[in-house]
Write an enzyme that holds these catalytic residues in place. Sequence first.
Site, PDB file in Angstrom:
ATOM      1  N   ASP A  79     -36.119  18.350  10.355  1.00 55.82           N
ATOM      2  CA  ASP A  79     -35.914  17.852  11.715  1.00 55.82           C
ATOM      3  C   ASP A  79     -37.207  17.187  12.158  1.00 55.82           C
ATOM      4  OD1 ASP A  79     -33.442  18.934  11.644  1.00 55.82           O
ATOM      5  OD2 ASP A  79     -33.782  20.473  13.161  1.00 55.82           O
TER       6      ASP A  79
ATOM      7  N   ASP B  29     -20.111  17.956  12.722  1.00 54.16           N
ATOM      8  CA  ASP B  29     -20.385  19.327  13.152  1.00 54.16           C
ATOM      9  C   ASP B  29     -19.048  19.969  13.489  1.00 54.16           C
ATOM     10  OD1 ASP B  29     -23.092  18.842  12.900  1.00 54.16           O
ATOM     11  OD2 ASP B  29     -23.363  18.316  15.010  1.00 54.16           O
TER      12      ASP B  29
END
Lengths: 212, 255
Positions: free
Chosen positions: B11, B130
């Site tokens: 990330d 997701d």
Amino acid sequence: MAPRIVIVDYDRGNLRSVQKGFERVGYDAVVSRNPKDIANATHVVLPGVGAFSDCMDNLDRFELITPVVAAVRSGKPFLGICLGLQLLFDESEEFGHRPGLGLIGGRVQPFPADMTDADSHRLKVPHMGWNRLHIVRRSPVFEQVPDGAYCYFVHSYHVVPDDLGVVSCTTQYGVLFAAAIWRDNVVACQFHPEKSGETGLTMLKSFAQWKG
Amino acid sequence: MLAKRIIPCLDVAEGRVVKGVSFVDLVDAGDPVAVALAYNEAGADEITFLDITASHENRGTIIEVVNHTAEQVFIPLTVGGGVRTLEDIRRLLRAGADKVAINTAAVERPEFVGEAARAFGRQCIVVAVDAKRRDADDPAAGWEVYTHGGRRPRGLDAIEWVAHMESLGAGEILLTSMDQDGQQSGYDNALNRAATDTLGIPLIASGGVGTLEHMLDGFTEGGADAVLAASIFHFGTYTIDETKAYLRDKGVVIR
């Protein structure tokens, strides 16, 4: 004398990765779509990603077909990568039938539908990831590449040469296909040496050192 | 045989790695380029950057990161986060990314996936999804697609959605279980299996890995073609070498 390596820029390919790969092994490479640069090069690289017909269109649009054909015929070391391998052939079955550069006899065809592995799981297409090379004839570019080495592939079509004598490496994915070819001054591979870690970098180095 | 892939995911916010990376002594463990290079040398099969930069004006920082990474890392690089236009994709690919991951933009305008595949080739278009169980205890109830980092339910069935994305031109699916993400109790392999049996394109499983056995299960039970992992590698719980040795020993084809 240092080689003058030219990477043909027709706006279809990860040119920068190929260029940085050569730099990493100690050779400068120029990215260009100028026919003069290609004519004056000692080594020519034709990369390419995407769709066959789209790549042919772009080669045509930038008036690069004649210079690329001339480079192949000139006898200077020539490296095709991925679509840069497929474009050398007579024609592709991608989106109907589209003629290629016609420098190597044969066709480009899709992987068969519904391929399965030994456990009868469906094999995915694109063939994406690291797979092994089986070296049939060791071309100068593959001098330092061990048999069974893993290289990075991403493609849905593969070449089928008329003359199987040009095949230098094979790879198994549902079918046994030509992962690399070698004829005279031309070496071309379906996988991406610039994305195949150390194995790929040794290939770029051997290509830069090849006298053709 | 095609090898199963192990993909560390970083990330990145405003050009820096978010959450510490402590798996190896790096001079600057917050520098995504240094971390990517270390993973490359450790034997990762690909690298994924997820750009979670919040402010619009700092969005360009990821381009610099990709630029520098591509100069030193010679394995495939995927970049996701905030990819909304063809121009976003063009800039990332030009900087040296090999694939881009599209998430929210695909839900808001599915045709974007087709346009991107036509412009750049489907091999570089990853659709990230997701998914969350409709009933935590019953996979038969199905999974719903979420966007905006898992905050917004979209009323879409995740398995139908991944099939639709394939039909529009996705080259690969990155599927994250919202239920399992961060739990370190294993992937949602009912989700992975349902997706992979539907798909003709490769599936990357994500969310929940905590042990090497979880990775193995992702491949065997889940049928994934690749597994994404973050903290298990970042915190040095396992090295990529240990992971690969374990999987190889269990009969998984690994580079």
